[in-house]
Design a protein around this motif. Sequence first.
Motif, PDB file in Angstrom:
ATOM      1  N   HIS A   4       0.832  -1.204   0.000  1.00 21.62           N
ATOM      2  CA  HIS A   4       0.000   0.000   0.000  1.00 21.62           C
ATOM      3  C   HIS A   4       0.867   1.254   0.000  1.00 21.62           C
ATOM      4  CE1 HIS A   4      -3.215   2.807   0.895  1.00 21.62           C
ATOM      5  NE2 HIS A   4      -2.490   3.253   1.897  1.00 21.62           N
ATOM      6  N   ASP A   5       1.903   1.296   0.857  1.00 25.99           N
ATOM      7  CA  ASP A   5       2.790   2.461   0.917  1.00 25.99           C
ATOM      8  C   ASP A   5       3.512   2.653  -0.403  1.00 25.99           C
ATOM      9  OD1 ASP A   5       2.273   3.480   3.478  1.00 25.99           O
ATOM     10  OD2 ASP A   5       3.697   2.103   4.412  1.00 25.99           O
ATOM     11  N   SER A   6       3.995   1.580  -0.973  1.00 25.25           N
ATOM     12  CA  SER A   6       4.706   1.661  -2.242  1.00 25.25           C
ATOM     13  C   SER A   6       3.792   2.210  -3.346  1.00 25.25           C
ATOM     14  CB  SER A   6       5.232   0.273  -2.627  1.00 25.25           C
ATOM     15  OG  SER A   6       5.952   0.331  -3.810  1.00 25.25           O
ATOM     16  N   ALA A   7       2.572   1.718  -3.418  1.00 20.88           N
ATOM     17  CA  ALA A   7       1.613   2.196  -4.412  1.00 20.88           C
ATOM     18  C   ALA A   7       1.261   3.657  -4.170  1.00 20.88           C
ATOM     19  CB  ALA A   7       0.347   1.343  -4.391  1.00 20.88           C
ATOM     20  N   ARG A   8       1.106   4.032  -2.905  1.00 18.31           N
ATOM     21  CA  ARG A   8       0.756   5.423  -2.582  1.00 18.31           C
ATOM     22  C   ARG A   8       1.896   6.373  -2.944  1.00 18.31           C
ATOM     23  NH1 ARG A   8      -1.281   9.299  -3.612  1.00 18.31           N
ATOM     24  NH2 ARG A   8      -1.405  11.005  -2.176  1.00 18.31           N
ATOM     25  N   ILE A   9       3.150   5.957  -2.714  1.00 24.75           N
ATOM     26  CA  ILE A   9       4.301   6.794  -3.086  1.00 24.75           C
ATOM     27  C   ILE A   9       4.345   6.976  -4.601  1.00 24.75           C
ATOM     28  CG2 ILE A   9       6.829   6.807  -3.219  1.00 24.75           C
ATOM     29  CD1 ILE A   9       6.800   5.639  -0.331  1.00 24.75           C
ATOM     30  N   ARG A  10       4.104   5.911  -5.337  1.00 23.53           N
ATOM     31  CA  ARG A  10       4.090   5.982  -6.806  1.00 23.53           C
ATOM     32  C   ARG A  10       3.024   6.990  -7.271  1.00 23.53           C
ATOM     33  NH1 ARG A  10       6.356   2.398 -10.115  1.00 23.53           N
ATOM     34  NH2 ARG A  10       6.637   0.952  -8.395  1.00 23.53           N
ATOM     35  N   ASP A  68       4.655  17.715 -20.447  1.00 29.92           N
ATOM     36  CA  ASP A  68       4.319  16.310 -20.293  1.00 29.92           C
ATOM     37  C   ASP A  68       5.502  15.628 -19.625  1.00 29.92           C
ATOM     38  OD1 ASP A  68       2.673  14.122 -20.347  1.00 29.92           O
ATOM     39  OD2 ASP A  68       2.860  13.763 -22.498  1.00 29.92           O
ATOM     40  N   PHE A  69       5.247  14.504 -19.010  1.00 35.59           N
ATOM     41  CA  PHE A  69       6.315  13.786 -18.324  1.00 35.59           C
ATOM     42  C   PHE A  69       6.050  12.300 -18.406  1.00 35.59           C
ATOM     43  CE2 PHE A  69       3.026  14.180 -15.183  1.00 35.59           C
ATOM     44  CZ  PHE A  69       3.101  13.020 -14.416  1.00 35.59           C
ATOM     45  N   GLU A  70       7.134  11.551 -18.293  1.00 34.42           N
ATOM     46  CA  GLU A  70       7.050  10.103 -18.238  1.00 34.42           C
ATOM     47  C   GLU A  70       8.025   9.631 -17.170  1.00 34.42           C
ATOM     48  OE1 GLU A  70       7.806   6.250 -21.141  1.00 34.42           O
ATOM     49  OE2 GLU A  70       7.646   8.249 -22.021  1.00 34.42           O
ATOM     50  N   ILE A  71       7.541   8.762 -16.323  1.00 37.46           N
ATOM     51  CA  ILE A  71       8.372   8.178 -15.267  1.00 37.46           C
ATOM     52  C   ILE A  71       8.671   6.741 -15.666  1.00 37.46           C
ATOM     53  CG2 ILE A  71       8.396   7.416 -12.859  1.00 37.46           C
ATOM     54  CD1 ILE A  71       6.629   9.898 -12.238  1.00 37.46           C
ATOM     55  N   GLU A  72       9.964   6.392 -15.647  1.00 32.12           N
ATOM     56  CA  GLU A  72      10.387   5.051 -16.039  1.00 32.12           C
ATOM     57  C   GLU A  72      11.241   4.437 -14.941  1.00 32.12           C
ATOM     58  OE1 GLU A  72      12.633   5.425 -19.637  1.00 32.12           O
ATOM     59  OE2 GLU A  72      11.072   6.578 -20.644  1.00 32.12           O
ATOM     60  N   ASP A  73      11.226   3.118 -14.891  1.00 33.83           N
ATOM     61  CA  ASP A  73      12.143   2.344 -14.050  1.00 33.83           C
ATOM     62  C   ASP A  73      12.116   2.795 -12.582  1.00 33.83           C
ATOM     63  OD1 ASP A  73      13.996   0.317 -13.606  1.00 33.83           O
ATOM     64  OD2 ASP A  73      15.708   1.641 -13.992  1.00 33.83           O
ATOM     65  N   MET A  74      10.910   2.978 -12.029  1.00 34.33           N
ATOM     66  CA  MET A  74      10.814   3.447 -10.646  1.00 34.33           C
ATOM     67  C   MET A  74      11.057   2.300  -9.677  1.00 34.33           C
ATOM     68  SD  MET A  74       7.780   5.418  -8.534  1.00 34.33           S
ATOM     69  CE  MET A  74       7.986   6.988  -9.365  1.00 34.33           C
ATOM     70  N   GLY A  75      11.920   2.569  -8.725  1.00 33.11           N
ATOM     71  CA  GLY A  75      12.153   1.667  -7.610  1.00 33.11           C
ATOM     72  C   GLY A  75      11.759   2.376  -6.328  1.00 33.11           C
ATOM     73  N   ASP A  81       8.500   4.881   8.425  1.00 33.29           N
ATOM     74  CA  ASP A  81       7.888   6.123   7.948  1.00 33.29           C
ATOM     75  C   ASP A  81       8.759   6.873   6.947  1.00 33.29           C
ATOM     76  OD1 ASP A  81       5.657   5.687   9.475  1.00 33.29           O
ATOM     77  OD2 ASP A  81       6.287   6.968  11.135  1.00 33.29           O
ATOM     78  N   VAL A  82       9.769   6.197   6.406  1.00 36.25           N
ATOM     79  CA  VAL A  82      10.651   6.812   5.414  1.00 36.25           C
ATOM     80  C   VAL A  82      10.578   6.010   4.116  1.00 36.25           C
ATOM     81  CG1 VAL A  82      13.043   7.409   4.841  1.00 36.25           C
ATOM     82  CG2 VAL A  82      12.207   7.741   7.175  1.00 36.25           C
ATOM     83  N   GLY A  83      10.445   6.710   3.014  1.00 33.58           N
ATOM     84  CA  GLY A  83      10.417   6.077   1.706  1.00 33.58           C
ATOM     85  C   GLY A  83      11.447   6.717   0.791  1.00 33.58           C
ATOM     86  N   VAL A  84      12.011   5.916  -0.083  1.00 37.39           N
ATOM     87  CA  VAL A  84      12.962   6.405  -1.083  1.00 37.39           C
ATOM     88  C   VAL A  84      12.493   5.907  -2.447  1.00 37.39           C
ATOM     89  CG1 VAL A  84      15.362   6.395  -1.887  1.00 37.39           C
ATOM     90  CG2 VAL A  84      14.874   6.337   0.576  1.00 37.39           C
ATOM     91  N   ALA A  85      12.319   6.839  -3.365  1.00 38.53           N
ATOM     92  CA  ALA A  85      11.929   6.490  -4.732  1.00 38.53           C
ATOM     93  C   ALA A  85      13.023   6.986  -5.673  1.00 38.53           C
ATOM     94  CB  ALA A  85      10.601   7.143  -5.097  1.00 38.53           C
ATOM     95  N   SER A  86      13.425   6.128  -6.596  1.00 46.76           N
ATOM     96  CA  SER A  86      14.390   6.538  -7.622  1.00 46.76           C
ATOM     97  C   SER A  86      13.823   6.112  -8.973  1.00 46.76           C
ATOM     98  CB  SER A  86      15.761   5.921  -7.361  1.00 46.76           C
ATOM     99  OG  SER A  86      15.672   4.515  -7.306  1.00 46.76           O
ATOM    100  N   PHE A  87      14.053   6.954  -9.981  1.00 43.77           N
ATOM    101  CA  PHE A  87      13.455   6.714 -11.287  1.00 43.77           C
ATOM    102  C   PHE A  87      14.091   7.612 -12.328  1.00 43.77           C
ATOM    103  CE2 PHE A  87      11.001   9.673  -8.760  1.00 43.77           C
ATOM    104  CZ  PHE A  87      10.762  10.754  -9.590  1.00 43.77           C
ATOM    105  N   LEU A  88      13.766   7.345 -13.581  1.00 46.31           N
ATOM    106  CA  LEU A  88      14.136   8.221 -14.686  1.00 46.31           C
ATOM    107  C   LEU A  88      12.916   9.077 -15.016  1.00 46.31           C
ATOM    108  CD1 LEU A  88      16.026   5.706 -17.003  1.00 46.31           C
ATOM    109  CD2 LEU A  88      17.004   7.360 -15.400  1.00 46.31           C
ATOM    110  N   LEU A  89      13.142  10.373 -15.169  1.00 44.70           N
ATOM    111  CA  LEU A  89      12.070  11.323 -15.464  1.00 44.70           C
ATOM    112  C   LEU A  89      12.347  11.952 -16.818  1.00 44.70           C
ATOM    113  CD1 LEU A  89       9.568  13.004 -14.529  1.00 44.70           C
ATOM    114  CD2 LEU A  89      11.221  14.633 -13.558  1.00 44.70           C
ATOM    115  N   HIS A  90      11.414  11.780 -17.745  1.00 38.48           N
ATOM    116  CA  HIS A  90      11.517  12.409 -19.058  1.00 38.48           C
ATOM    117  C   HIS A  90      10.478  13.523 -19.101  1.00 38.48           C
ATOM    118  CE1 HIS A  90      11.161  12.051 -23.713  1.00 38.48           C
ATOM    119  NE2 HIS A  90      11.913  13.064 -23.351  1.00 38.48           N
TER     120      HIS A  90
END
Length: 135
Positions: A4-10, A68-75, A81-90
């Motif tokens: 749930h947390d992962s989906a909410r962060i996305r 416009d934007f596209e998010i790719e390869d999100m981890g 209570d801490v989240g880290v998201a990394s991704f490519l942003l176009h």
Amino acid sequence: MSAHDSARIREFISEYFQLAKTKEIEKIDGFLHSSFTKFGDSPPYDRRDYERALMLEQLQFASISDYDFEIEDMGIEVHGDVGVASFLLHSTGMIVDDYSFRGTTINNKSRATIILHKVNGQWKMLHQHLSKYFG
């Protein structure tokens, strides 16, 4: 890690960048933790504190048209209570200078890392780091 947390962060990250499309710049601060800092991929390249980052983000989101934007390869990693998201942003669009009536086309690829903190059940951005990606 909670699915749930992962989906909410996305969702949260997508909603944030969507603000540049909808021009709802008054909502930007609702995504930021009061201790927010940022390293951006466009000038100025200094570490921005909350107030400076908010002002520059509002200016950039308001000045871009046809965004416009596209998010790719999100981890996403969640540790309590801490989240880290990394991704490519176009990102694509046109930065418009209202004073000269000129625009500059953007077509940027950036590596992005966002650190989040869950406060009262809501995720907030603590830090955002963007760097140009030339791959």
